[in-house]
Scaffold this active site. Structure first.
Site, PDB file in Angstrom:
ATOM      1  N   GLY A 240       0.328  41.248 -56.487  1.00  0.00           N
ATOM      2  CA  GLY A 240       0.209  42.670 -56.784  1.00  0.00           C
ATOM      3  C   GLY A 240      -1.121  43.203 -56.303  1.00  0.00           C
ATOM      4  O   GLY A 240      -2.066  42.430 -56.091  1.00  0.00           O
TER       5      GLY A 240
ATOM      6  N   GLN B 288      -8.424  48.578 -55.419  1.00  0.00           N
ATOM      7  CA  GLN B 288      -8.820  47.325 -54.767  1.00  0.00           C
ATOM      8  C   GLN B 288      -9.001  47.477 -53.267  1.00  0.00           C
ATOM      9  O   GLN B 288      -9.568  46.604 -52.615  1.00  0.00           O
ATOM     10  CB  GLN B 288      -7.791  46.220 -55.065  1.00  0.00           C
ATOM     11  CG  GLN B 288      -7.765  45.849 -56.541  1.00  0.00           C
ATOM     12  CD  GLN B 288      -6.739  44.759 -56.812  1.00  0.00           C
ATOM     13  OE1 GLN B 288      -5.566  45.044 -56.956  1.00  0.00           O
ATOM     14  NE2 GLN B 288      -7.186  43.516 -56.866  1.00  0.00           N
TER      15      GLN B 288
ATOM     16  N   CYS C  19      -7.198  37.267 -60.368  1.00  0.00           N
ATOM     17  CA  CYS C  19      -7.234  38.606 -59.764  1.00  0.00           C
ATOM     18  C   CYS C  19      -7.859  38.489 -58.384  1.00  0.00           C
ATOM     19  O   CYS C  19      -8.886  37.829 -58.231  1.00  0.00           O
ATOM     20  CB  CYS C  19      -8.071  39.531 -60.640  1.00  0.00           C
ATOM     21  SG  CYS C  19      -8.284  41.186 -59.935  1.00  0.00           S
ATOM     22  N   LEU C  20      -7.245  39.111 -57.381  1.00  0.00           N
ATOM     23  CA  LEU C  20      -7.786  39.050 -56.017  1.00  0.00           C
ATOM     24  C   LEU C  20      -9.211  39.608 -55.961  1.00  0.00           C
ATOM     25  O   LEU C  20      -9.997  39.207 -55.118  1.00  0.00           O
ATOM     26  CB  LEU C  20      -6.892  39.848 -55.060  1.00  0.00           C
ATOM     27  CG  LEU C  20      -5.476  39.312 -54.840  1.00  0.00           C
ATOM     28  CD1 LEU C  20      -4.714  40.243 -53.902  1.00  0.00           C
ATOM     29  CD2 LEU C  20      -5.490  37.890 -54.308  1.00  0.00           C
TER      30      LEU C  20
ATOM     31  N   HIS D 288      -1.188  44.153 -65.366  1.00  0.00           N
ATOM     32  CA  HIS D 288      -2.450  43.844 -64.679  1.00  0.00           C
ATOM     33  C   HIS D 288      -2.809  44.954 -63.678  1.00  0.00           C
ATOM     34  O   HIS D 288      -3.939  45.436 -63.647  1.00  0.00           O
ATOM     35  CB  HIS D 288      -2.303  42.487 -63.964  1.00  0.00           C
ATOM     36  CG  HIS D 288      -3.492  42.064 -63.151  1.00  0.00           C
ATOM     37  ND1 HIS D 288      -4.246  40.957 -63.460  1.00  0.00           N
ATOM     38  CD2 HIS D 288      -4.057  42.596 -62.025  1.00  0.00           C
ATOM     39  CE1 HIS D 288      -5.228  40.836 -62.562  1.00  0.00           C
ATOM     40  NE2 HIS D 288      -5.128  41.818 -61.673  1.00  0.00           N
ATOM     41  N   GLU D 289      -1.809  45.374 -62.891  1.00  0.00           N
ATOM     42  CA  GLU D 289      -2.076  46.399 -61.868  1.00  0.00           C
ATOM     43  C   GLU D 289      -2.322  47.773 -62.505  1.00  0.00           C
ATOM     44  O   GLU D 289      -3.173  48.534 -62.029  1.00  0.00           O
ATOM     45  CB  GLU D 289      -0.938  46.472 -60.848  1.00  0.00           C
ATOM     46  CG  GLU D 289      -0.641  45.162 -60.092  1.00  0.00           C
ATOM     47  CD  GLU D 289      -1.863  44.492 -59.505  1.00  0.00           C
ATOM     48  OE1 GLU D 289      -2.839  45.185 -59.161  1.00  0.00           O
ATOM     49  OE2 GLU D 289      -1.857  43.243 -59.408  1.00  0.00           O
TER      50      GLU D 289
ATOM     51  N   HIS E 144      -5.819  48.035 -63.486  1.00  0.00           N
ATOM     52  CA  HIS E 144      -6.689  48.406 -62.350  1.00  0.00           C
ATOM     53  C   HIS E 144      -6.723  49.917 -62.176  1.00  0.00           C
ATOM     54  O   HIS E 144      -7.773  50.494 -61.884  1.00  0.00           O
ATOM     55  CB  HIS E 144      -6.155  47.800 -61.041  1.00  0.00           C
ATOM     56  CG  HIS E 144      -6.627  46.407 -60.763  1.00  0.00           C
ATOM     57  ND1 HIS E 144      -7.952  46.078 -60.618  1.00  0.00           N
ATOM     58  CD2 HIS E 144      -5.942  45.252 -60.576  1.00  0.00           C
ATOM     59  CE1 HIS E 144      -8.062  44.779 -60.357  1.00  0.00           C
ATOM     60  NE2 HIS E 144      -6.847  44.252 -60.335  1.00  0.00           N
TER      61      HIS E 144
HETATM   62 ZN   LIG Z   1      -6.354  42.294 -60.098  1.00  0.00          ZN
END
Ligand SMILES: [Zn+2]
Length: 184
Positions: free
Chosen positions: A61, A66, A107-108, A149-150, A153
């Site tokens: 995701g 991001q 998380c990226l 999670h997204e 963000h």
């Molecule tokens: Zn993340």
């Protein structure tokens, strides 16, 4: 939520290409996104870039902050189903189960670290597609976790803000040490 006007990039970020993944410490990750009001080719292009970044980074995701843009847009995929891809515009949680579960989550934007995060087991999410059409979905388990999670963000919240104080201290120390090692 979503009180910012327009879909403008913050001043400090205007020069950076969208393909650059923003990581922990970048102020854009702590900001609340503004709602999408125009469903045009620019929005489609942003979604396309986000899918490309998600695939490149092998994530499940990705949310617009991001890639440095404060637009209420997220993309995700079901890790069990390679053919499925989802775009949610202006997503929000309309209902969630009282049952929660705690799982290790990465998380990226916080690379190289995992932490325990407690989230609702099931959620109902309302969102729009790239044409502006409204839809609702019911998600459970890992898929509910990815979408929560997204959406976090999009509200300027990272997993370090969701974990226990002990986990948070451990992860921040790790990140600090890595930054220091990287800059020497
Ligand atoms: Zn993340």
């Amino acid at each position: 939520m979503g009180k910012k006007k327009g879909n403008h990039l913050p001043d400090s970020s205007r020069q950076a290409p969208l393909e650059n993944l923003r990581t922990f410490g970048d102020p854009v990750l702590k900001q609340v996104t503004g709602p999408v009001t125009v469903f045009d080719s620019r929005l489609e292009k942003l979604a396309r870039v986000m899918f490309a970044v998600m695939e490149r980074e092998e994530g499940v995701g990705l949310a617009a902050p991001q890639v440095g843009t404060l637009t209420r847009l997220m993309v995700w995929r079901d890790p069990e189903n390679e053919d499925e891809r989802h775009v949610y515009v202006n997503p929000h949680i309309v209902a969630q189960s009282e049952t929660c579960c705690t799982e290790s989550e990465g998380c990226l934007s916080v690379p190289g670290t995992m932490m325990e995060v407690t989230r609702a087991e099931e959620v109902d999410v309302e969102a729009q597609d790239l044409t502006g059409a409204v839809f609702q979905v019911h998600l459970a388990g890992l898929l509910a976790r990815i979408v929560q999670h997204e959406i976090d963000h999009l509200d300027g919240r990272l997993i370090v803000d969701r974990t226990s104080p002990e986990e948070r201290r451990r992860v921040l120390k790790e990140l600090r040490e890595r930054t220091l090692a990287g800059s020497s």
